[in-house]
Design an enzyme around this catalytic site. Sequence first.
Site, PDB file in Angstrom:
ATOM      1  N   ASN A 188     -14.352  -0.772  13.630  1.00  0.00           N
ATOM      2  CA  ASN A 188     -14.196  -1.938  14.520  1.00  0.00           C
ATOM      3  C   ASN A 188     -14.691  -1.624  15.936  1.00  0.00           C
ATOM      4  O   ASN A 188     -15.490  -2.367  16.509  1.00  0.00           O
ATOM      5  CB  ASN A 188     -12.713  -2.312  14.630  1.00  0.00           C
ATOM      6  CG  ASN A 188     -12.369  -3.498  13.755  1.00  0.00           C
ATOM      7  OD1 ASN A 188     -13.116  -3.857  12.861  1.00  0.00           O
ATOM      8  ND2 ASN A 188     -11.219  -4.101  14.014  1.00  0.00           N
ATOM      9  N   PHE A 189     -14.198  -0.518  16.492  1.00  0.00           N
ATOM     10  CA  PHE A 189     -14.527  -0.199  17.888  1.00  0.00           C
ATOM     11  C   PHE A 189     -16.021   0.095  18.048  1.00  0.00           C
ATOM     12  O   PHE A 189     -16.638  -0.320  19.034  1.00  0.00           O
ATOM     13  CB  PHE A 189     -13.708   1.002  18.378  1.00  0.00           C
ATOM     14  CG  PHE A 189     -12.242   0.691  18.655  1.00  0.00           C
ATOM     15  CD1 PHE A 189     -11.718  -0.586  18.471  1.00  0.00           C
ATOM     16  CD2 PHE A 189     -11.386   1.692  19.120  1.00  0.00           C
ATOM     17  CE1 PHE A 189     -10.371  -0.864  18.729  1.00  0.00           C
ATOM     18  CE2 PHE A 189     -10.042   1.421  19.388  1.00  0.00           C
ATOM     19  CZ  PHE A 189      -9.534   0.144  19.178  1.00  0.00           C
ATOM     20  N   TYR A 235       0.834  -1.203   0.000  1.00  0.00           N
ATOM     21  CA  TYR A 235       0.000   0.000   0.000  1.00  0.00           C
ATOM     22  C   TYR A 235       0.872   1.257   0.000  1.00  0.00           C
ATOM     23  O   TYR A 235       0.734   2.128  -0.861  1.00  0.00           O
ATOM     24  CB  TYR A 235      -0.906  -0.036   1.231  1.00  0.00           C
ATOM     25  CG  TYR A 235      -1.886   1.106   1.337  1.00  0.00           C
ATOM     26  CD1 TYR A 235      -3.001   1.188   0.493  1.00  0.00           C
ATOM     27  CD2 TYR A 235      -1.723   2.104   2.306  1.00  0.00           C
ATOM     28  CE1 TYR A 235      -3.910   2.223   0.611  1.00  0.00           C
ATOM     29  CE2 TYR A 235      -2.633   3.145   2.432  1.00  0.00           C
ATOM     30  CZ  TYR A 235      -3.724   3.204   1.582  1.00  0.00           C
ATOM     31  OH  TYR A 235      -4.632   4.239   1.701  1.00  0.00           O
ATOM     32  N   THR A 292      -0.817   6.826  18.146  1.00  0.00           N
ATOM     33  CA  THR A 292      -1.795   7.884  17.885  1.00  0.00           C
ATOM     34  C   THR A 292      -2.168   7.956  16.406  1.00  0.00           C
ATOM     35  O   THR A 292      -1.421   7.515  15.533  1.00  0.00           O
ATOM     36  CB  THR A 292      -1.249   9.267  18.283  1.00  0.00           C
ATOM     37  OG1 THR A 292      -0.167   9.598  17.414  1.00  0.00           O
ATOM     38  CG2 THR A 292      -0.795   9.305  19.736  1.00  0.00           C
ATOM     39  N   ASP A 327       3.180  -0.996  12.319  1.00  0.00           N
ATOM     40  CA  ASP A 327       2.075  -0.096  12.668  1.00  0.00           C
ATOM     41  C   ASP A 327       2.683   1.258  13.102  1.00  0.00           C
ATOM     42  O   ASP A 327       3.439   1.307  14.068  1.00  0.00           O
ATOM     43  CB  ASP A 327       1.298  -0.714  13.830  1.00  0.00           C
ATOM     44  CG  ASP A 327      -0.104  -0.186  13.962  1.00  0.00           C
ATOM     45  OD1 ASP A 327      -1.038  -0.901  13.594  1.00  0.00           O
ATOM     46  OD2 ASP A 327      -0.251   0.954  14.460  1.00  0.00           O
TER      47      ASP A 327
HETATM   48  P1  NAD Z   1     -12.723   1.965   0.305  1.00  0.00           P
HETATM   49  O1  NAD Z   1     -12.065   0.637   0.356  1.00  0.00           O
HETATM   50  O2  NAD Z   1     -14.034   2.135   0.979  1.00  0.00           O
HETATM   51  O3  NAD Z   1     -12.896   2.437  -1.204  1.00  0.00           O
HETATM   52  C1  NAD Z   1     -12.035   2.056  -2.244  1.00  0.00           C
HETATM   53  C2  NAD Z   1     -12.897   1.722  -3.451  1.00  0.00           C
HETATM   54  O4  NAD Z   1     -12.040   1.337  -4.537  1.00  0.00           O
HETATM   55  C3  NAD Z   1     -13.841   0.538  -3.198  1.00  0.00           C
HETATM   56  O5  NAD Z   1     -15.124   0.849  -3.639  1.00  0.00           O
HETATM   57  C4  NAD Z   1     -13.222  -0.603  -4.028  1.00  0.00           C
HETATM   58  O6  NAD Z   1     -14.163  -1.549  -4.452  1.00  0.00           O
HETATM   59  C5  NAD Z   1     -12.576   0.165  -5.144  1.00  0.00           C
HETATM   60  N1  NAD Z   1     -11.461  -0.542  -5.778  1.00  0.00           N
HETATM   61  C6  NAD Z   1     -10.431  -1.183  -5.177  1.00  0.00           C
HETATM   62  N2  NAD Z   1      -9.591  -1.693  -6.096  1.00  0.00           N
HETATM   63  C7  NAD Z   1     -10.107  -1.373  -7.314  1.00  0.00           C
HETATM   64  C8  NAD Z   1      -9.713  -1.635  -8.653  1.00  0.00           C
HETATM   65  N3  NAD Z   1      -8.613  -2.339  -8.933  1.00  0.00           N
HETATM   66  N4  NAD Z   1     -10.496  -1.165  -9.661  1.00  0.00           N
HETATM   67  C9  NAD Z   1     -11.619  -0.466  -9.394  1.00  0.00           C
HETATM   68  N5  NAD Z   1     -12.053  -0.187  -8.136  1.00  0.00           N
HETATM   69  C10 NAD Z   1     -11.305  -0.642  -7.116  1.00  0.00           C
HETATM   70  O7  NAD Z   1     -11.667   3.016   0.863  1.00  0.00           O
HETATM   71  P2  NAD Z   1     -11.818   4.574   1.159  1.00  0.00           P
HETATM   72  O8  NAD Z   1     -11.561   4.759   2.589  1.00  0.00           O
HETATM   73  O9  NAD Z   1     -13.057   5.112   0.562  1.00  0.00           O
HETATM   74  O10 NAD Z   1     -10.552   5.127   0.384  1.00  0.00           O
HETATM   75  C11 NAD Z   1     -10.662   5.758  -0.875  1.00  0.00           C
HETATM   76  C12 NAD Z   1      -9.270   6.235  -1.303  1.00  0.00           C
HETATM   77  O11 NAD Z   1      -8.759   7.148  -0.338  1.00  0.00           O
HETATM   78  C13 NAD Z   1      -8.259   5.089  -1.428  1.00  0.00           C
HETATM   79  O12 NAD Z   1      -7.462   5.313  -2.556  1.00  0.00           O
HETATM   80  C14 NAD Z   1      -7.424   5.227  -0.167  1.00  0.00           C
HETATM   81  O13 NAD Z   1      -6.115   4.770  -0.350  1.00  0.00           O
HETATM   82  C15 NAD Z   1      -7.482   6.733   0.085  1.00  0.00           C
HETATM   83  N6  NAD Z   1      -7.263   7.002   1.511  1.00  0.00           N
HETATM   84  C16 NAD Z   1      -8.262   6.755   2.421  1.00  0.00           C
HETATM   85  C17 NAD Z   1      -8.039   6.993   3.773  1.00  0.00           C
HETATM   86  C18 NAD Z   1      -9.095   6.751   4.807  1.00  0.00           C
HETATM   87  O14 NAD Z   1      -8.845   6.971   6.005  1.00  0.00           O
HETATM   88  N7  NAD Z   1     -10.297   6.353   4.462  1.00  0.00           N
HETATM   89  C19 NAD Z   1      -6.787   7.478   4.192  1.00  0.00           C
HETATM   90  C20 NAD Z   1      -5.803   7.692   3.241  1.00  0.00           C
HETATM   91  C21 NAD Z   1      -6.054   7.470   1.892  1.00  0.00           C
HETATM   92  N1  UDP Z   2      -6.330  -0.742  15.735  1.00  0.00           N
HETATM   93  C1  UDP Z   2      -6.655  -1.323  16.949  1.00  0.00           C
HETATM   94  N2  UDP Z   2      -7.707  -2.179  17.000  1.00  0.00           N
HETATM   95  C2  UDP Z   2      -8.484  -2.460  15.922  1.00  0.00           C
HETATM   96  C3  UDP Z   2      -8.154  -1.863  14.680  1.00  0.00           C
HETATM   97  C4  UDP Z   2      -7.067  -1.015  14.617  1.00  0.00           C
HETATM   98  O1  UDP Z   2      -5.998  -1.067  17.972  1.00  0.00           O
HETATM   99  O2  UDP Z   2      -9.449  -3.233  16.051  1.00  0.00           O
HETATM  100  C5  UDP Z   2      -5.196   0.179  15.679  1.00  0.00           C
HETATM  101  C6  UDP Z   2      -4.160  -0.148  14.614  1.00  0.00           C
HETATM  102  O3  UDP Z   2      -3.220  -1.066  15.109  1.00  0.00           O
HETATM  103  C7  UDP Z   2      -3.564   1.232  14.359  1.00  0.00           C
HETATM  104  C8  UDP Z   2      -4.745   2.176  14.552  1.00  0.00           C
HETATM  105  O4  UDP Z   2      -5.686   1.454  15.338  1.00  0.00           O
HETATM  106  O5  UDP Z   2      -2.577   1.521  15.314  1.00  0.00           O
HETATM  107  C9  UDP Z   2      -5.392   2.637  13.258  1.00  0.00           C
HETATM  108  O6  UDP Z   2      -5.673   1.493  12.492  1.00  0.00           O
HETATM  109  P1  UDP Z   2      -6.451   1.546  11.102  1.00  0.00           P
HETATM  110  O7  UDP Z   2      -6.368   0.177  10.523  1.00  0.00           O
HETATM  111  O8  UDP Z   2      -7.780   2.152  11.272  1.00  0.00           O
HETATM  112  O9  UDP Z   2      -5.624   2.582  10.210  1.00  0.00           O
HETATM  113  P2  UDP Z   2      -4.064   2.816   9.922  1.00  0.00           P
HETATM  114  O10 UDP Z   2      -3.212   1.920  10.762  1.00  0.00           O
HETATM  115  O11 UDP Z   2      -3.917   2.533   8.475  1.00  0.00           O
HETATM  116  O12 UDP Z   2      -3.885   4.240  10.282  1.00  0.00           O
END
Ligand code: NAD
Ligand code: UDP
Length: 323
Positions: free
Chosen positions: A204-205, A159, A224, A285
């Site tokens: 999850n929480f 990723y 954090t 993490d």
């Molecule tokens: P999400 O998983 O809900 O949405 C991603 C969407 O992309 C899904 O609908 C999935 O089916 C689609 N998808 C995955 N692979 C695909 C492919 N090969 N072709 C077509 N569609 C595909 O995630 P989200 O939280 O809505 O995230 C959206 C974007 O924002 C992502 O690119 C993610 O990396 C970025 N992003 C999100 C967060 C967050 O906290 N939610 C943080 C940082 C970056």
């Molecule tokens: N985390 C946790 N319990 C859970 C899910 C996530 O303690 O059930 C922790 C995880 O280890 C991380 C933080 O929460 O430290 C955020 O996790 P998330 O997967 O939401 O996002 P990211 O790590 O990509 O920021």
Amino acid sequence: MYNDSIESELIGKEITLRVLVTGGAGFIGSHLCEILLKSKHDVICLDNLFTGSKDNIRHLLNNDHFEFIRHDIVESILLEVDQIYNLACPASPVHYQYNPVKTVKTSIMGAINMLGLAKRVKARILQTSTSEVYGNPEIHPQPESYWGNVNPIGVRSCYDEGKRCAETLFFDYHRQNKVDIRVARIFNTYGARMQPDDGRVVSNFIIQALKNENITIYGDGSQTRSFCYIDDMVEGLIKLMESDEIGPINLGNPNEISIKEIAEKIVTFSKSSSKISYHKLPEDDPVRRQPNIDLAKRILNWNPTITLDEGLQKTIAYFMDSK
Ligand code: NAD
Ligand code: UDP
């Protein structure tokens, strides 16, 4: 539901654009499609439904200005559009580690395909990059100028490095082919339509709290994150798309909180009897994460307004309704 200022700003617009949202059936994408439609744009939502769902966009399917295409961005596609928001990519660690090679392909081949499309039709294209490009950051809070501390061979690398390489591709297409790019680095975002089973911490929480099950903290909970509510995030993405700034630009809420504290808040707001259980911390993490959003404040005039308490209560209400 959305911030009044952006909604009225957009509704007042006269130009209707054809906007492609890849990953539009996902969490952030479905909210983005909704607000773009409210602003009278024609929206094409392209998604392979890996982590997204038709349920997220069902309420949009009868709208004449909305089209859904089931397609994988690893394969190229010919479309005529004015703007592209590239969101397609699984975002939760559980899902992006399920098939890591596919995650890399989605980020890199997906970016190449969408950038090629943008180049051909001269569309502006926005990439949703991530705070994960900073890895386990040694500089805190993280400004855009920080190059990051990323493990290139760990379980999160598919990723993190996929998104880093996508940023490289965006800037190379910009320099080499004059593609009109925008790059947003999104920090942890939460709200309605997070998938219940995608393993991210807020969903999850909340689900555990609503079922009065143990709240599963990984590690000691001192790590954090800084959580941004979905409406603020969508507003930031649209402002970036409409601005002259190409980025990369951090979008997130700088209000940093430990995982233990957020667990306690969720238990309290859900009036739950859940207890906390501690589990092994996943590999790589990040220990802490907080965006420096000075650039977004200055250039986009964007500042998230929804507090964590307010956003959590709205999100808990959503999960209660969808039980
Ligand atoms: P999400 O998983 O809900 O949405 C991603 C969407 O992309 C899904 O609908 C999935 O089916 C689609 N998808 C995955 N692979 C695909 C492919 N090969 N072709 C077509 N569609 C595909 O995630 P989200 O939280 O809505 O995230 C959206 C974007 O924002 C992502 O690119 C993610 O990396 C970025 N992003 C999100 C967060 C967050 O906290 N939610 C943080 C940082 C970056
Ligand atoms: N985390 C946790 N319990 C859970 C899910 C996530 O303690 O059930 C922790 C995880 O280890 C991380 C933080 O929460 O430290 C955020 O996790 P998330 O997967 O939401 O996002 P990211 O790590 O990509 O920021």
